[in-house]
Scaffold this motif. Structure first.
Motif, PDB file in Angstrom:
ATOM      1  N   ARG A 185       0.832  -1.192   0.000  1.00  0.00           N
ATOM      2  CA  ARG A 185       0.000   0.000   0.000  1.00  0.00           C
ATOM      3  C   ARG A 185       0.875   1.254   0.000  1.00  0.00           C
ATOM      4  O   ARG A 185       0.587   2.236  -0.707  1.00  0.00           O
ATOM      5  N   THR A 186       1.946   1.226   0.791  1.00  0.00           N
ATOM      6  CA  THR A 186       2.849   2.375   0.826  1.00  0.00           C
ATOM      7  C   THR A 186       3.477   2.609  -0.541  1.00  0.00           C
ATOM      8  O   THR A 186       3.596   3.752  -1.005  1.00  0.00           O
ATOM      9  N   VAL A 188       2.264   1.673  -3.513  1.00  0.00           N
ATOM     10  CA  VAL A 188       1.252   2.131  -4.459  1.00  0.00           C
ATOM     11  C   VAL A 188       0.911   3.597  -4.211  1.00  0.00           C
ATOM     12  O   VAL A 188       0.707   4.372  -5.148  1.00  0.00           O
ATOM     13  N   ASP A 189       0.882   3.992  -2.945  1.00  0.00           N
ATOM     14  CA  ASP A 189       0.587   5.390  -2.628  1.00  0.00           C
ATOM     15  C   ASP A 189       1.692   6.330  -3.095  1.00  0.00           C
ATOM     16  O   ASP A 189       1.464   7.528  -3.282  1.00  0.00           O
ATOM     17  N   ASN A 208      -5.530   4.896  -4.534  1.00  0.00           N
ATOM     18  CA  ASN A 208      -4.261   5.277  -3.925  1.00  0.00           C
ATOM     19  C   ASN A 208      -4.224   6.777  -3.681  1.00  0.00           C
ATOM     20  O   ASN A 208      -5.159   7.520  -4.011  1.00  0.00           O
ATOM     21  N   ALA A 294      -6.465  -6.155  -1.912  1.00  0.00           N
ATOM     22  CA  ALA A 294      -7.181  -4.950  -1.502  1.00  0.00           C
ATOM     23  C   ALA A 294      -8.405  -5.279  -0.669  1.00  0.00           C
ATOM     24  O   ALA A 294      -9.119  -4.386  -0.226  1.00  0.00           O
TER      25      ALA A 294
END
Length: 392
Positions: A185-186, A188-189, A208, A294
């Motif tokens: 997630r980090t 993708v962000d 994101n 997700a």
């Protein structure tokens, strides 16, 4: 006997529920004490940054005292660690009575028993070895007024140990997956382009940071609207222009029903005045693994990539020097050309001869591997999309 079997089955179920985070380990401790007529149950683990902790009993003054000092002089713990380090395969899953681990007279003379265990009703002990990275023995204690554990207790405990071992391994895998998901997630962000995962009704299951920032700006050509057509009142993707909404639904319907999706350019709603930012959306079927990570379930989803075309597409000069080995002057010319300026205008702005600029263009094409200026623009636009977007 039937009650014992039922209590044993309940305890096995509680162990797996606790490992998956659906139940508490304290409930497991209560069931173990009831199943074995024990005064206390001990399953101590090293918490991340929180020290030694007994999962099966509430934190009390005696537990704090054990964690602060008495774990160092606990002869059972010391022997378990030695057994685990020298013969893990032989010891994991086996149960032993206390005297089989530490001789009775040695235990009763120990500082651990004299100053701690005797005061806490820990006279008779039975323990089974489990563990993933370090020894984590499951120990049960009875006080001095109760009978010592016997062979039937050992057999019952050895029935539980494989389940506890598998539960520990499951808990560790789930923890690693959660950690990996957090890292994913980090990552993708950190991407400069927006990514959204939507269902067939444009319900947003994931967005994101770049997508949320772009679509959350005032006047954006689409927004992440709350409530709306979804029955759960969640968030859905809503293009500002009606025709764009129709086209986006068609592409998402294609991507979620076995088709390939497609691309569209979102338009400004107002024909005059300052136009809001414009975006390009590319819609494709979402990989099943991405939807699973997700937490979106097993139904088909569409992956939407959002790119703000209002941003300058030319990458920084320094990036072109690093990637293609251009000189500072060549990189500046390349950036100017990517902005749509002619060679003549570049020469005028830089106060150099047109022949100099043309020579630099040939060097740029040669070093970048581009066939022509249009090919160069595509390469520069791709690099520009990789540049992180600043605040606002």
């Amino acid at each position: 006997m039937a009650d014992r079997e039922r209590d044993l089955a309940d305890c096995v179920g509680a162990i797996y529920e606790a490992a998956m985070g659906n139940g508490g380990w304290l409930g497991v401790g209560d069931r173990l004490c009831r199943l074995f007529d024990a005064r206390t149950a001990v399953f101590r683990v090293d918490g991340e940054g929180s020290g030694l902790h007994n999962l099966l009993r509430p934190t009390t003054a005696s537990e704090a005292l054990y964690a602060a000092y008495f774990h160092r002089v606990d002869p059972f713990r010391a022997q378990a660690r030695r057994d685990f380090s020298t013969g893990r395969a032989r010891h994991v899953g086996t149960a032993k009575l206390g005297p089989e681990i530490v001789p009775e007279d040695q235990y009763l003379r120990s500082e651990f028993y004299t100053d701690f265990a005797r005061r806490n009703g820990m006279r008779h002990m039975m323990s089974g070895m489990v563990g993933v990275r370090v020894a984590s023995p499951l120990s049960l204690y009875r006080d001095s007024g109760a009978e010592a554990f016997d062979g039937s207790d050992l057999r019952r405990l050895e029935t539980l140990l494989p389940h506890l071992q598998r539960a520990l391994e499951l808990q560790r895998r789930l923890g690693l997956q959660a950690e990996a998901a957090s890292v994913s997630r980090t990552a993708v962000d950190a991407l400069p382009v927006g990514l959204l995962l939507v269902d067939a009704g444009l319900g947003v299951r994931f967005a994101n940071a770049a997508a949320a920032a772009h679509l959350g700006r005032p006047g954006a050509p689409a927004s992440l609207a709350h409530a709306g057509p979804r029955l759960d009142g969640g968030t859905y993707l809503s293009p500002r222009h009606r025709d764009d909404a129709v086209r986006l639904r068609q592409l998402v319907a294609s991507a979620t029903s076995g088709g390939v999706g497609g691309s569209l350019r979102l338009r400004a709603d107002e024909p005059d005045g300052d136009r809001p930012p414009v975006a390009v959306m590319t819609v494709s079927p979402a990989p099943a693994t991405l939807a699973a990570e997700a937490g979106a379930g097993t139904e088909p989803f569409a992956l939407i990539v959002v790119h703000d075309v209002a941003r300058g597409v030319a990458p920084p000069v320094g990036m072109l020097c690093d990637v293609f080995g251009l000189s500072q002057a060549e990189a500046e010319v390349a950036v100017a050309l990517a902005g749509g300026v002619s060679a003549e205008e570049v020469a005028r702005q830089r106060a150099v001869a047109l022949g100099t600029v043309r020579s630099q263009v040939r060097a740029i094409l040669d070093k970048s591997g581009a066939a022509n200026l249009r090919d160069l623009e595509r390469s520069l636009a791709t690099l520009g999309a990789l540049v992180p977007q600043g605040p606002g």
